[in-house]
Motif scaffolding. Structure first.
Motif, PDB file in Angstrom:
ATOM      1  N   HIS A  53      31.361  77.568-108.981  1.00 13.20           N
ATOM      2  CA  HIS A  53      30.612  77.579-107.528  1.00 13.20           C
ATOM      3  C   HIS A  53      30.402  78.710-106.488  1.00 13.20           C
ATOM      4  CE1 HIS A  53      27.648  75.011-105.310  1.00 13.20           C
ATOM      5  NE2 HIS A  53      28.295  75.688-103.881  1.00 13.20           N
ATOM      6  N   ALA A  54      31.388  78.751-105.934  1.00 11.54           N
ATOM      7  CA  ALA A  54      30.916  80.931-105.144  1.00 11.54           C
ATOM      8  C   ALA A  54      30.066  81.650-105.835  1.00 11.54           C
ATOM      9  CB  ALA A  54      32.278  81.016-104.986  1.00 11.54           C
ATOM     10  N   ARG A  55      31.127  81.693-107.579  1.00 11.89           N
ATOM     11  CA  ARG A  55      30.568  82.589-108.331  1.00 11.89           C
ATOM     12  C   ARG A  55      29.001  82.050-108.964  1.00 11.89           C
ATOM     13  NH1 ARG A  55      32.818  83.601-114.117  1.00 11.89           N
ATOM     14  NH2 ARG A  55      31.622  85.538-115.013  1.00 11.89           N
TER      15      ARG A  55
ATOM     16  N   GLN B  53      22.107  84.420-106.191  1.00 10.37           N
ATOM     17  CA  GLN B  53      21.393  85.043-104.957  1.00 10.37           C
ATOM     18  C   GLN B  53      21.008  87.000-105.960  1.00 10.37           C
ATOM     19  OE1 GLN B  53      24.819  86.422-102.217  1.00 10.37           O
ATOM     20  NE2 GLN B  53      24.605  83.900-101.378  1.00 10.37           N
ATOM     21  N   GLN B  54      21.726  87.530-106.574  1.00  2.00           N
ATOM     22  CA  GLN B  54      21.680  88.517-107.273  1.00  2.00           C
ATOM     23  C   GLN B  54      20.073  88.142-108.142  1.00  2.00           C
ATOM     24  OE1 GLN B  54      25.013  89.134-109.940  1.00  2.00           O
ATOM     25  NE2 GLN B  54      25.882  90.409-108.226  1.00  2.00           N
TER      26      GLN B  54
ATOM     27  N   LEU C  65      43.565  67.756-110.230  1.00  2.00           N
ATOM     28  CA  LEU C  65      42.137  67.197-109.470  1.00  2.00           C
ATOM     29  C   LEU C  65      42.284  68.392-108.299  1.00  2.00           C
ATOM     30  CD1 LEU C  65      39.414  65.731-109.146  1.00  2.00           C
ATOM     31  CD2 LEU C  65      40.621  64.231-107.355  1.00  2.00           C
ATOM     32  N   ASN C  66      43.332  68.622-108.088  1.00  2.00           N
ATOM     33  CA  ASN C  66      43.228  69.783-106.808  1.00  2.00           C
ATOM     34  C   ASN C  66      42.913  71.596-108.000  1.00  2.00           C
ATOM     35  OD1 ASN C  66      43.463  68.243-104.505  1.00  2.00           O
ATOM     36  ND2 ASN C  66      46.046  68.547-105.284  1.00  2.00           N
ATOM     37  N   GLN C  67      43.874  71.698-109.121  1.00  2.00           N
ATOM     38  CA  GLN C  67      43.341  72.790-109.958  1.00  2.00           C
ATOM     39  C   GLN C  67      41.646  72.666-110.309  1.00  2.00           C
ATOM     40  OE1 GLN C  67      45.876  72.821-112.336  1.00  2.00           O
ATOM     41  NE2 GLN C  67      48.148  73.080-111.371  1.00  2.00           N
ATOM     42  N   SER C  68      41.132  71.206-110.398  1.00  2.00           N
ATOM     43  CA  SER C  68      39.545  71.931-110.863  1.00  2.00           C
ATOM     44  C   SER C  68      39.009  71.534-109.638  1.00  2.00           C
ATOM     45  CB  SER C  68      39.605  69.771-111.819  1.00  2.00           C
ATOM     46  OG  SER C  68      40.393  70.416-113.029  1.00  2.00           O
ATOM     47  N   GLN C  69      38.935  71.002-108.604  1.00  2.00           N
ATOM     48  CA  GLN C  69      38.258  71.527-107.853  1.00  2.00           C
ATOM     49  C   GLN C  69      38.944  73.595-107.064  1.00  2.00           C
ATOM     50  OE1 GLN C  69      39.829  68.912-104.866  1.00  2.00           O
ATOM     51  NE2 GLN C  69      38.662  67.040-105.501  1.00  2.00           N
ATOM     52  N   GLN C  70      39.976  73.623-107.109  1.00  2.00           N
ATOM     53  CA  GLN C  70      39.516  75.304-106.803  1.00  2.00           C
ATOM     54  C   GLN C  70      38.841  76.380-107.813  1.00  2.00           C
ATOM     55  OE1 GLN C  70      44.312  75.831-107.387  1.00  2.00           O
ATOM     56  NE2 GLN C  70      44.215  74.877-104.957  1.00  2.00           N
ATOM     57  N   ARG C  71      39.363  75.581-108.917  1.00  2.00           N
ATOM     58  CA  ARG C  71      38.535  76.219-110.343  1.00  2.00           C
ATOM     59  C   ARG C  71      36.664  76.123-110.287  1.00  2.00           C
ATOM     60  NH1 ARG C  71      42.578  74.158-113.709  1.00  2.00           N
ATOM     61  NH2 ARG C  71      41.275  72.380-114.305  1.00  2.00           N
ATOM     62  N   ALA C  72      36.067  75.028-109.596  1.00  2.00           N
ATOM     63  CA  ALA C  72      35.290  74.268-109.839  1.00  2.00           C
ATOM     64  C   ALA C  72      33.991  75.242-108.103  1.00  2.00           C
ATOM     65  CB  ALA C  72      34.690  72.747-109.176  1.00  2.00           C
TER      66      ALA C  72
END
Length: 285
Positions: A255-257, A263-264, A244-251
């Motif tokens: 999300h940042a991407r 914005q672009q 779950l931690n890994q998934s949250q990091q990927r998410a």
């Protein structure tokens, strides 16, 4: 003793004393009379002595006797009179001394009587004052007695009231005693019933405890198995948590991407809108 004794009685008494061959004195004459005061008897006795010589002189008259016998008898009689007068004068002098002493004694007695009378008057005055004080005290005591009688009457009434209240309290106490006896009996019955109930509860509790012990033994075995299962689940949960931690990091990275792309995209839309606007024309002159 009577004061006014007749002089004839005094004279007769003095003659009687003289006839016995005794010298008449105040005390002997008073003893012969059986009455008479010393002063009265003494005064009359003085008169008797003064008349005694006259009486003796009168006795010198004799009947007709031979001359020689008469002369001899007269001589003897005169000598007897002379001797009698001497004795009388001596007795009179002694009597006067006795009378003086008696008068002094009477004066002393009168003075003592006056002193006694004064003392008696003082004592009488004190007795009157004492009687008045006693009467006043008696009146106070009578008033106090009346007050005490009233108080005693009130106390009797209070006593009757207290006795009545005491009887009421005794009756109430008897009633309370009876009620207390009933309550004690009822409490004893309830206590016995409670003991029976508690004994039954304790018996049931003992049975429950025994059953619980048996069940506890079975549960301990199950608990061990559950413990092992829980350990397995814990290890599995740790793996899932890591994933779950890994998934949250990927998410988060996605999300940042996505935000960057958003914005672009927004910038590109703004540029496109700007290009679509028509150019402005000059107005006619």
């Amino acid at each position: 003793m009577a004061v006014g004794v007749p002089e004839n009685d005094v004279f007769a008494a003095a003659d009687a004393v003289l006839a016995r061959g005794e010298r008449p004195t105040v005390e002997r004459v008073r003893l012969e009379l059986g009455r008479g005061s010393p002063a009265r008897v003494g005064g009359l006795l003085d008169q008797w002595w003064s008349r005694l010589a006259e009486r003796l002189n009168g006795e010198t008259r004799l009947p007709a006797l031979p001359g020689e016998v008469t002369q001899a008898f007269v001589a003897v009689w005169q000598q007897a009179i002379h001797l009698a007068q001497g004795v009388a004068e001596q007795a009179l002098a002694e009597h006067r001394q006795v009378l003086i002493a008696e008068r002094e004694r009477v004066a002393a007695v009168e003075d003592q009587a006056r002193q006694d009378a004064a003392q008696f008057r003082q004592q009488a005055a004190e007795a009157v004052a004492g009687r008045q004080a006693a009467e006043a005290r008696l009146a106070d005591l009578e008033l106090l007695l009346a007050q005490y009688q009233t108080q005693i009457k009130d106390l009797h009434q209070q006593r009757e009231g207290w006795l009545y209240e005491r009887r009421e309290v005794q009756q109430h106490n008897q009633t309370l005693q009876q009620e207390l006896q009933v309550l004690r009996l009822k409490a004893e019955q309830e206590r016995v019933a409670q003991e029976l109930y508690i004994r039954g509860v304790e018996d049931r509790a003992h049975r429950e405890v025994d059953r619980a012990r048996e069940e506890g033994k079975a549960s301990a075995t199950q608990l061990k198995e559950v413990g092992r299962h829980v350990e397995q689940l814990q290890r599995r949960l740790e793996l899932i948590q890591a994933e779950l931690n890994q998934s949250q990091q990927r998410a988060a990275a996605q999300h940042a991407r996505a935000e960057t792309l958003e914005q672009q995209l927004t910038q590109l839309r703004q540029v496109a809108v700007t290009k679509r606007k028509p150019r402005s024309r000059n107005p006619p002159t």
